[in-house]
Design an enzyme around this catalytic site. Structure first.
Site, PDB file in Angstrom:
ATOM      1  N   LYS A   1       0.841  -1.203   0.000  1.00 46.68           N
ATOM      2  CA  LYS A   1       0.000   0.000   0.000  1.00 46.68           C
ATOM      3  C   LYS A   1       0.878   1.256   0.000  1.00 46.68           C
ATOM      4  O   LYS A   1       0.615   2.220  -0.731  1.00 46.68           O
ATOM      5  CB  LYS A   1      -0.922   0.001   1.234  1.00 46.68           C
ATOM      6  CG  LYS A   1      -2.050  -1.021   1.137  1.00 46.68           C
ATOM      7  CD  LYS A   1      -2.817  -1.206   2.440  1.00 46.68           C
ATOM      8  CE  LYS A   1      -3.861  -2.320   2.328  1.00 46.68           C
ATOM      9  NZ  LYS A   1      -4.607  -2.601   3.554  1.00 46.68           N
TER      10      LYS A   1
ATOM     11  N   GLN B   1      -4.221  -1.258   9.803  1.00 47.67           N
ATOM     12  CA  GLN B   1      -4.269  -2.589   9.205  1.00 47.67           C
ATOM     13  C   GLN B   1      -4.879  -3.602  10.175  1.00 47.67           C
ATOM     14  O   GLN B   1      -4.506  -3.668  11.343  1.00 47.67           O
ATOM     15  CB  GLN B   1      -2.844  -3.015   8.782  1.00 47.67           C
ATOM     16  CG  GLN B   1      -2.773  -4.330   8.028  1.00 47.67           C
ATOM     17  CD  GLN B   1      -3.438  -4.294   6.648  1.00 47.67           C
ATOM     18  OE1 GLN B   1      -3.583  -3.238   6.036  1.00 47.67           O
ATOM     19  NE2 GLN B   1      -3.868  -5.444   6.155  1.00 47.67           N
TER      20      GLN B   1
ATOM     21  N   ASP C   1     -10.789   3.436   4.548  1.00 49.16           N
ATOM     22  CA  ASP C   1     -11.079   1.995   4.482  1.00 49.16           C
ATOM     23  C   ASP C   1     -12.591   1.751   4.400  1.00 49.16           C
ATOM     24  O   ASP C   1     -13.025   0.654   4.044  1.00 49.16           O
ATOM     25  CB  ASP C   1     -10.560   1.305   5.753  1.00 49.16           C
ATOM     26  CG  ASP C   1      -9.338   0.435   5.483  1.00 49.16           C
ATOM     27  OD1 ASP C   1      -9.220  -0.077   4.359  1.00 49.16           O
ATOM     28  OD2 ASP C   1      -8.523   0.273   6.416  1.00 49.16           O
TER      29      ASP C   1
HETATM   30  N1  GUN Z   1      -6.919  -6.468   6.466  1.00 49.57           N
HETATM   31  C1  GUN Z   1      -7.336  -7.193   5.396  1.00 49.57           C
HETATM   32  N2  GUN Z   1      -7.904  -6.384   4.470  1.00 49.57           N
HETATM   33  C2  GUN Z   1      -7.849  -5.139   4.977  1.00 49.57           C
HETATM   34  C3  GUN Z   1      -8.274  -3.870   4.479  1.00 49.57           C
HETATM   35  O1  GUN Z   1      -8.841  -3.737   3.388  1.00 49.57           O
HETATM   36  N3  GUN Z   1      -8.029  -2.815   5.293  1.00 49.57           N
HETATM   37  C4  GUN Z   1      -7.433  -2.940   6.516  1.00 49.57           C
HETATM   38  N4  GUN Z   1      -7.256  -1.850   7.230  1.00 49.57           N
HETATM   39  N5  GUN Z   1      -7.037  -4.094   7.002  1.00 49.57           N
HETATM   40  C5  GUN Z   1      -7.241  -5.186   6.223  1.00 49.57           C
END
Ligand code: GUN
Length: 295
Positions: free
Chosen positions: A53, A97, A120
């Protein structure tokens, strides 16, 4: 029949090129979109997602504020960091995350994020707006699936869509997004899960099957109607001694058999994954625009 591949990597690259131009235009106005990233602990999959990311942000010119915290970080310290980012004007989006270590209340942390920075789309305010069809940050993976369908020319209006998996991050929001009263949605949606009696009886009549179960080989060829479109959201690590890393990634769909029956299919890797990150970039850019009253 041999299915055509939906190339998520290529579609993601096209959208990222569009976003890069938008970011350049914002920078010319003195605006640099910023993403605050928080990773607690050292789960290998989470490390690789967060790293990907941040790399994607750098590639299109988004500033990222990287915070990698030890697994023992207290809930109080994590909340303090979220609050600091809430009031930092350089940060337009906050990404915590998931999953978080067991001693931290995930819902409490998600609730602490200012909804205007909730890129998110996990905050209850964002979820509520999304469900009621108001403008909101859309959660990245379901949004990625919709973009893949639309940019591949697949109509969802009137289609029978079966989603396998009911997680808060993918299955549930995707079902809502596909059933919205809109020409870009308007699907008839069925959600299957671990307590569904006969998953195949549902998937077999679907025009579009979306697998988000988190388990390899959940969907096999005998469960798919000839000519259906099949989207694989799964990312599972399996041991592979021939790889330097010792593992390889596979989805929830038995790609080899299903690709003989389907008309279109996403691969893993190179399908939904690169698109998910792209939608995070999209939300961050949108947030920077709205913070500066740019439509
Ligand atoms: N863990 C797995 N997928 C995601 C996501 O799309 N965002 C976040 N913050 N954590 C995740």
């Amino acid at each position: 029949m041999s299915a055509k591949i939906i190339n998520g990597k290529q579609i993601a690259s096209d959208i990222r090129a569009e976003l890069k131009t938008t970011v350049e235009n914002l920078k010319a106005k003195g605006i640099t979109p910023g993403l605050g990233v928080i990773l607690v602990g050292a789960d290998p999959a989470s490390i690789s997602y967060v790293t990907a990311k941040e790399k994607a942000c750098a590639e299109i010119g988004i500033y990222s504020d990287d915070n990698r915290l030890p697994a023992e970080t207290s809930e109080k310290d994590l909340l303090a960091l979220v609050n600091k980012m809430n009031s930092d004007p350089k940060i337009n989006g906050i990404l915590v995350q998931l999953p978080l270590p067991k001693h931290i209340d995930e819902q409490k942390v998600l609730l602490a994020i200012d909804p205007v920075k909730d890129v998110d789309g996990f905050h209850p305010v964002s979820v509520g707006k999304m469900v009621t069809g108001q403008k909101a940050f859309l959660p990245c993976t379901p949004h990625a699936v919709l973009q893949l369908l639309h940019r591949s020319g697949i109509k969802t209006e009137g289609a029978e869509v079966v989603i396998v998996g009911r997680s808060n991050i993918v299955g549930k929001p995707l079902a809502v997004m596909l059933m919205q009263k809109s020409p870009t949605a308007n699907a008839t949606v069925t959600v299957c899960h671990t307590r569904t009696k006969d998953i195949a009886s549902h998937t077999k009549r679907a025009d579009i099957v979306i697998a988000a179960a988190g388990k390899p080989n959940t969907i096999t060829a005998d469960m798919i109607k000839e000519g259906a479109v099949v989207i694989d959201v799964g990312i599972n690590r399996v041991d592979d001694a021939t790889k330097k890393s010792g593992y390889r990634l596979i989805g929830d769909i038995d790609f080899e058999s299903v690709s003989k029956v389907a008309s279109l299919i996403t691969p893993v890797p190179g399908g939904v994954g690169p698109m998910t990150i792209t939608m995070l970039l999209y939300n961050t850019v949108e947030s920077a625009k709205s913070a500066n009253n740019i439509i």
